[in-house]
Scaffold this motif. Structure first.
Motif, mmCIF file in Angstrom:
data_model
loop_
_atom_site.group_PDB
_atom_site.id
_atom_site.type_symbol
_atom_site.label_atom_id
_atom_site.label_comp_id
_atom_site.label_asym_id
_atom_site.label_seq_id
_atom_site.Cartn_x
_atom_site.Cartn_y
_atom_site.Cartn_z
ATOM 1 N N ASP A 1 -2.898 12.117 -3.305
ATOM 2 C CA ASP A 1 -1.445 12.493 -3.324
ATOM 3 C C ASP A 1 -0.607 11.346 -3.017
ATOM 4 O O ASP A 1 0.475 11.270 -3.460
ATOM 5 N N ASP B 1 -0.361 9.396 -6.364
ATOM 6 C CA ASP B 1 0.113 10.159 -7.220
ATOM 7 C C ASP B 1 1.905 10.102 -7.054
ATOM 8 O O ASP B 1 2.607 9.909 -7.855
ATOM 9 N N GLU B 2 2.093 10.256 -5.759
ATOM 10 C CA GLU B 2 3.458 9.683 -5.452
ATOM 11 C C GLU B 2 3.955 8.578 -5.794
ATOM 12 O O GLU B 2 4.947 8.510 -6.441
#
Length: 163
Positions: free
Chosen positions: A37, A40-41
């Motif tokens: 995550d 992805d961010e």
């Protein structure tokens, strides 16, 4: 996007900079382990920034995972040509030897062989100013790296009032 000359550098940077201090899990150890995550961010943020015309990316050794995740996103995920953006990182080592070691780690984590801008991070007291600028100290090491072409421009940052 508007662009302006950055100081005396003749480099035209976007008036908005993409900072790297607050990615998800960014402050967690270990610094080089990047959760999905977080990746992805960063990937989404960098893509949006480049789509908006931002060409200045800023990070620091003290931001833990930031340099590593930027390195992965810029070079492995998006494969953005290094000459299409300006990269700044920062650090606050207290000796020349620590400076060379830190910059070597930063280059590896950012997956680059040069830095456009390097800031000695957080000269907030007269003592830190003296320590960082003393003969044979960290700023002198940064200037030597500049002479070698590893760092293009050297500066500093501060975060609070002088005490």
């Amino acid at each position: 996007m508007q662009y302006r000359r950055f100081g005396k550098t003749e480099k035209h940077l976007s008036t908005v900079t993409l900072g790297g201090m607050r990615f998800k899990h960014g402050w967690d150890e270990p610094r080089r382990a990047i959760p999905e995550d977080t990746l992805d961010e960063c990937l989404n943020t960098v893509q949006l920034a480049f789509d908006a015309g931002i060409n200045h990316i800023e990070t620091a050794w003290g931001y833990k995972k930031s340099e590593t995740v930027y390195g992965k996103v810029l070079n492995e995920e998006l494969m953005i040509p290094r000459t299409s953006y300006h990269l700044m990182t920062k650090g606050n080592p207290l000796t020349a030897d620590a400076t060379y070691e830190m910059v070597e780690n930063q280059l590896r984590d950012l997956q680059t062989d040069y830095l456009d801008f390097y800031g000695w991070h957080g000269i907030n007291t007269p003592e830190l100013l003296e320590q960082s600028c003393k003969k044979g100290g960290p700023v002198e090491a940064l200037l030597k790296l500049k002479d070698e072409g590893i760092i293009k421009h050297v500066g500093f940052s501060t975060h609070g009032p002088w005490k």
